[in-house]
Design an enzyme around this catalytic site. Structure first.
Site, short mmCIF file in Angstrom:
data_model
loop_
_atom_site.label_atom_id
_atom_site.label_comp_id
_atom_site.label_asym_id
_atom_site.label_seq_id
_atom_site.Cartn_x
_atom_site.Cartn_y
_atom_site.Cartn_z
N GLY A 91 0.80 -1.15 0.09
CA GLY A 91 0.07 -0.06 -0.21
C GLY A 91 0.76 1.30 -0.14
O GLY A 91 1.97 1.22 0.51
N GLN A 133 2.72 10.02 1.46
CA GLN A 133 4.04 9.45 1.44
C GLN A 133 5.16 9.81 0.36
O GLN A 133 6.06 9.61 0.25
CB GLN A 133 4.07 8.11 1.41
CG GLN A 133 3.46 7.31 3.05
CD GLN A 133 3.35 5.89 2.67
OE1 GLN A 133 2.28 5.45 2.09
NE2 GLN A 133 4.41 5.11 3.33
N CYS A 167 6.21 -0.33 6.85
CA CYS A 167 5.55 1.01 6.40
C CYS A 167 6.75 1.45 5.40
O CYS A 167 8.03 1.50 5.87
CB CYS A 167 5.24 1.92 7.26
SG CYS A 167 4.98 3.68 6.53
N LEU A 168 6.57 1.85 4.29
CA LEU A 168 7.60 2.18 3.13
C LEU A 168 8.32 3.56 3.80
O LEU A 168 9.32 3.92 3.35
CB LEU A 168 6.94 2.60 1.84
CG LEU A 168 6.62 1.24 1.15
CD1 LEU A 168 5.73 1.63 -0.29
CD2 LEU A 168 7.73 0.19 0.82
N HIS A 173 -2.50 7.29 7.21
CA HIS A 173 -1.83 8.25 6.62
C HIS A 173 -2.41 9.35 6.37
O HIS A 173 -1.73 10.35 6.11
CB HIS A 173 -1.07 7.33 5.19
CG HIS A 173 0.18 6.60 5.82
ND1 HIS A 173 1.42 7.10 6.39
CD2 HIS A 173 0.56 5.51 5.45
CE1 HIS A 173 2.15 6.20 6.17
NE2 HIS A 173 1.70 5.09 5.98
N HIS A 196 -3.97 0.97 8.03
CA HIS A 196 -2.79 1.43 8.13
C HIS A 196 -2.64 2.72 7.04
O HIS A 196 -2.24 3.86 7.46
CB HIS A 196 -1.57 0.34 7.65
CG HIS A 196 -0.16 1.04 7.70
ND1 HIS A 196 0.78 0.68 8.40
CD2 HIS A 196 0.42 1.95 6.54
CE1 HIS A 196 1.79 1.27 8.05
NE2 HIS A 196 1.68 2.11 7.08
N GLU A 197 -3.29 2.46 5.78
CA GLU A 197 -3.10 3.42 4.73
C GLU A 197 -3.80 4.52 5.08
O GLU A 197 -3.59 5.73 4.74
CB GLU A 197 -3.40 2.64 3.54
CG GLU A 197 -2.32 1.81 2.88
CD GLU A 197 -0.91 2.09 2.98
OE1 GLU A 197 -0.75 3.18 2.81
OE2 GLU A 197 -0.04 1.25 3.32
#
Ligand code: CO
Length: 164
Positions: A46, A51, A88-89, A134, A130-131
């Site tokens: 994701g 981000q 997480c990226l 953000h 999670h996404e």
């Protein structure tokens, strides 16, 4: 298509307020395809627009071939709680246990501009939670104990200073 830079914590853009997507134009289409390319290259499941430095309510998710473009989402129901490891990226190489709902109902608009009402469970519920976090500047680190959060913050700040 273009690969975008994935911002890493503690970049302040990750904490910014995001705005609703209002225009379904070529610019949005290009951003979505760039986000797909960036996410696949980074081997993520994701990626949220903040981000890549875009303060908009937009997320792309691909979990085992189930692809979702999630625009202006609202979580309207949450059930269950499960503690499990996630990454997480924006926190490369860091994996921590986070408690998330096991079932989430989400209203959102897809890339064609149609409103969707989906129920996702298990790992996919974790990814959506999670996404969507953000989009309100909430990060996985916020769920950790103050001690662990402080440790990771220092580690990430050091990596940022050293240009990793
Ligand atoms: Co993330």
């Amino acid at each position: 298509m273009a690969v975008l830079e994935v911002l890493k914590y503690p970049n302040p853009a990750l904490r910014k307020e995001t705005s609703e997507v209002t225009e379904w134009d070529g610019k949005l289409k290009k951003l979505i395809s760039d986000m797909w390319e960036t996410m696949y290259l980074s081997k993520g499941v994701g990626l949220a627009a903040p981000q890549v430095g875009i303060p908009m309510k937009l997320v792309v998710i691909d979990y085992e071939g189930d692809r979702y473009v999630v625009i202006n989402p609202e979580i309207i129901e949450e059930d269950g709680a499960e503690r499990s490891n996630e990454g997480c990226l924006s926190f490369p190489g860091i994996y921590e246990d986070v408690t998330r709902p096991t079932r989430v109902r989400v209203l959102y608009t897809c890339e064609k501009g149609e409103r969707r009402d989906v129920i996702v469970e298990g790992f996919l519920a974790r990814v959506f939670s999670h996404e969507i976090d953000h989009l309100r500047g909430r990060l996985m680190i916020d769920y950790l104990s103050p001690l662990k959060r402080g440790f990771l913050k220092k580690k990430m700040e050091k990596a940022a200073r050293e240009g990793e």
